[in-house]
Scaffold this active site. Structure first.
Site, mmCIF file in Angstrom:
data_model
loop_
_atom_site.group_PDB
_atom_site.id
_atom_site.type_symbol
_atom_site.label_atom_id
_atom_site.label_comp_id
_atom_site.label_asym_id
_atom_site.label_seq_id
_atom_site.Cartn_x
_atom_site.Cartn_y
_atom_site.Cartn_z
ATOM 1 N N ARG A 1 9.985 -60.887 33.394
ATOM 2 C CA ARG A 1 10.353 -62.314 32.920
ATOM 3 C C ARG A 1 9.219 -63.226 33.346
ATOM 4 O O ARG A 1 8.815 -63.139 34.215
ATOM 5 C CB ARG A 1 11.618 -62.739 32.945
ATOM 6 C CG ARG A 1 11.519 -63.351 34.813
ATOM 7 C CD ARG A 1 13.124 -63.830 35.077
ATOM 8 N NE ARG A 1 13.170 -64.551 36.252
ATOM 9 C CZ ARG A 1 13.996 -64.227 37.341
ATOM 10 N NH1 ARG A 1 14.876 -63.228 37.254
ATOM 11 N NH2 ARG A 1 13.888 -65.012 38.322
ATOM 12 N N TRP B 1 7.201 -60.232 38.824
ATOM 13 C CA TRP B 1 7.229 -58.783 39.117
ATOM 14 C C TRP B 1 7.599 -58.517 40.358
ATOM 15 O O TRP B 1 7.165 -59.126 41.242
ATOM 16 C CB TRP B 1 5.936 -58.022 38.882
ATOM 17 C CG TRP B 1 4.506 -58.578 39.373
ATOM 18 C CD1 TRP B 1 4.255 -59.268 40.564
ATOM 19 C CD2 TRP B 1 3.289 -58.644 38.535
ATOM 20 N NE1 TRP B 1 3.159 -59.758 40.412
ATOM 21 C CE2 TRP B 1 2.452 -59.378 39.344
ATOM 22 C CE3 TRP B 1 3.222 -58.368 37.253
ATOM 23 C CZ2 TRP B 1 1.168 -59.475 39.021
ATOM 24 C CZ3 TRP B 1 1.707 -58.483 36.982
ATOM 25 C CH2 TRP B 1 0.897 -59.128 37.740
ATOM 26 N N GLU C 1 3.220 -46.157 29.698
ATOM 27 C CA GLU C 1 4.328 -46.066 29.011
ATOM 28 C C GLU C 1 4.123 -46.097 27.595
ATOM 29 O O GLU C 1 4.842 -45.554 26.905
ATOM 30 C CB GLU C 1 5.000 -47.300 29.271
ATOM 31 C CG GLU C 1 5.744 -47.601 30.685
ATOM 32 C CD GLU C 1 4.678 -47.946 31.919
ATOM 33 O OE1 GLU C 1 5.242 -47.962 33.022
ATOM 34 O OE2 GLU C 1 3.525 -47.991 31.421
ATOM 35 N N ASP D 1 20.703 -64.227 35.378
ATOM 36 C CA ASP D 1 20.011 -62.704 35.318
ATOM 37 C C ASP D 1 21.234 -62.068 34.696
ATOM 38 O O ASP D 1 22.148 -62.110 34.536
ATOM 39 C CB ASP D 1 19.557 -62.404 36.486
ATOM 40 C CG ASP D 1 18.139 -61.965 36.386
ATOM 41 O OD1 ASP D 1 18.084 -60.800 35.528
ATOM 42 O OD2 ASP D 1 17.104 -62.012 37.270
#
Length: 577
Positions: A269, A282, A328, A377
């Site tokens: 985020r 992070w 990824e 969150d």
């Protein structure tokens, strides 16, 4: 907003197929294209093609392998068009405020029923106050849509593809035979090709180039417009009243270790501070943070790009718990059945998703940190303020008519629960290969993914449940799991009522509760220390003398099978429907 028209489009192909179990020449050709055979002339004699309409997808068996017939999405807008065709999208044409109002609307929809199960519909807000761009939310917000995002009939069907591939690799390791391996390897060549990202020279994400600090005349690969508003031009959400500001909630953060090291695509985020700076949240356990630390030691700025709005498989891949060093985009290609398209960024050597709606290019200064948070969150609580690195925005590249992607997190169920459920199903085959006694797992939505895991095992010896607990705590992000419950193989972990009945009956507090100290998620607020605390294991399996239980262990109540069949046959005679 609909995706770009393309040859052999999804709607036309489905109509030509007619769902009769026979493929048209065009559809057979598309199967070949999807499988990576390019212009090969294919026919029904060469390929067995069977259709199964389920969850909006069609399937084909090709060369003994199972492929989803729906072609890989060309981009996010293609996925939006597909959702709309499937009745899974709602358009909101009234003007809405990105500050709190969208969160309240989306929360109500996410908690309600959808076309085929819980999760509501995906929402496309066409008029967002303060921004010219439409906003998409809840695109992954049900198990059905999550399956659609991965071109799958279901998450378990996609997991079966993965399990077949892993099982084949392991079989080679156990019993290698060249005569057997070559034909099987050729049949799996399309899968191997799908792993390779493909470079493109004219990416959609660079149709428009806007420099944040520089005026008109900046050189770039597409049209250029000066005076960009930076972050302020985007419909960025403030999700909850106590949030520290507005946050990018679905950013794909692209980084690379110094001097051409490992590439990474993560989802972290980002809190907007002003029009050109944002927090980079992070955690210390993440690959992005590790590369950042390498740049800090070298005293160099770290180039960073942030993609917004990609092919859904690329977006999901950014959340997947892959081993460190594996890019990824490779996983995204496998999930799409076609190599993900990438292109060089305009300000660095970073490779970015070519189909992104927006790409934010800039850097992170290793010596700069700023207070970030609070943020409502996925735990359902506000994560606390802390100091994090700062992203400096230099340039925005985008499509001519982009769609801004967002999500909200909070008390379940929310959209992220279904993304986490995809991870649970897709990574189960790997867990089974490494720990063969595992039968199934369930991470209940209420556990917000990392707080609770239920696992069923085929128990064969004393202490095996504890062995499985320690195995799971040693597997990547499963180290964060605060509660692991182990049950016998006949128990379905996804049946929470049945599991609770077994657990509540089977455990002895002194014997069956395990305490394990280790890492916890950075968002966990319950532990006395940040990122570290005590995890609990519960062994609810049958016990025998080898585990100190010398009394007989009773069998659960099960009706005679013959009586069950008899009552099934006579049910309507009893007057029941």
């Amino acid at each position: 907003m609909r995706g770009q028209p393309r040859r052999g489009g999804r709607r036309k192909t489905a109509q030509r197929a007619g769902g009769r179990g026979e493929a048209s020449p065009l559809l057979v050709q598309r199967i070949g294209n999807r499988a990576g055979f390019g212009g090969l002339a294919l026919s029904n004699r060469n390929f067995l093609v069977n259709f199964k309409k389920n969850s909006g997808c069609r399937w084909a068996a090709v060369c003994g392998l199972r492929y989803s017939l729906v072609m890989a999405y060309t981009d996010l807008q293609d996925f939006i068009a597909f959702l709309e065709e499937a009745g899974e999208l709602a358009r909101i044409r009234a003007e809405v405020d990105p500050e709190l109002e969208i969160t309240e609307i989306a929360s109500r929809v996410m908690a309600g029923p959808g076309p085929e199960g819980p999760g509501g519909k995906a929402l496309l807000f066409e008029r967002v106050k303060g921004s010219p761009y439409p906003l998409l939310i809840n695109a992954f917000g049900s198990e059905r849509r999550m399956s659609m995002a991965l071109n799958a009939e279901s998450l378990d069907a996609k997991a079966a593809e993965i399990e077949g591939l892993i099982g084949w690799v392991w079989s080679l390791a156990r019993d290698f035979s060249l005569l057997k391996t070559l034909p099987e390897a050729f049949a799996r060549l399309p899968v191997a090709l799908s792993l390779l990202p493909r470079r493109v020279s004219r990416p959609k994400c660079q149709e428009i180039v806007e420099d944040v600090d520089m005026g008109p005349g900046t050189e770039g690969p597409g049209e250029v417009s000066g005076g960009a508003r930076g972050f302020y031009g985007l419909p960025v959400l403030k999700c909850w009243p106590g949030d520290g500001g507005r946050f990018l909630t679905l950013p794909l953060v692209l980084t690379e270790a110094p001097d051409g090291g490992a590439r990474n695509l993560g989802m972290y985020r980002m809190q907007i501070y002003d029009y050109k700076t944002a927090g980079m949240h992070w955690h210390i356990h993440k690959d992005g943070a590790r590369s950042f630390e390498e740049y800090r030691k070298l005293g160099r700025r770290m180039p960073v790009a942030v993609a917004l709005g990609c092919d859904p498989a690329v977006t999901y891949a950014a959340t997947a718990p892959l081993p460190g060093g594996i890019w990824e985009m490779i996983l995204a290609g496998f999930l799409r059945g076609k190599g993900a398209e990438v292109a060089p960024a305009t300000l660095s050597d970073l490779l970015i998703p070519a189909d992104a709606e927006f790409v934010l290019e800039g850097y992170v200064d290793p010596e700069e940190r700023r207070l970030e948070g609070p943020f409502g969150d996925h735990t359902g609580f506000y994560s606390l303020e802390d100091r994090y690195p700062v992203f400096h925005l230099q340039r925005i590249t985008r499509r001519k008519k982009p769609v801004y992607p967002a999500t909200i997190v909070g008390i379940p169920p929310k959209e992220d629960c279904w993304m986490a459920k995809a991870t649970e199903r897709l990574f189960l085959p790997l867990l089974r290969q490494l720990c063969p006694e595992i039968r199934d797992i369930n991470m209940p939505l209420e556990g917000v993914f990392h707080n609770c895991l239920i696992v069923s095992i085929k128990k064969q010896y004393p202490g095996q449940a504890r062995k499985v607990m320690n195995f799971l705590w040693g597997m990547g992000q499963l180290m964060y799991t605060k509660l692991i419950v182990v049950v016998d193989e006949e128990v379905d972990p996804r049946n929470l009522s049945g599991t609770a009945w077994r657990v509540f009956n089977n455990i002895d507090g002194q014997r069956d509760i395990v305490f394990s100290e280790g890492p916890l998620d950075a968002l966990d607020h319950s532990s006395p220390l940040p990122c570290y605390g005590t995890r609990i294991g519960v062994d609810a399996t049958r016990k025998g003398p080898g585990e100190g239980h010398t009394r007989p262990w009773p069998e659960p109540l099960v009706m005679d099978r013959g009586i069950v069949d008899l009552v099934n046959r006579r049910w309507s005679e009893y007057g029941f429907k």
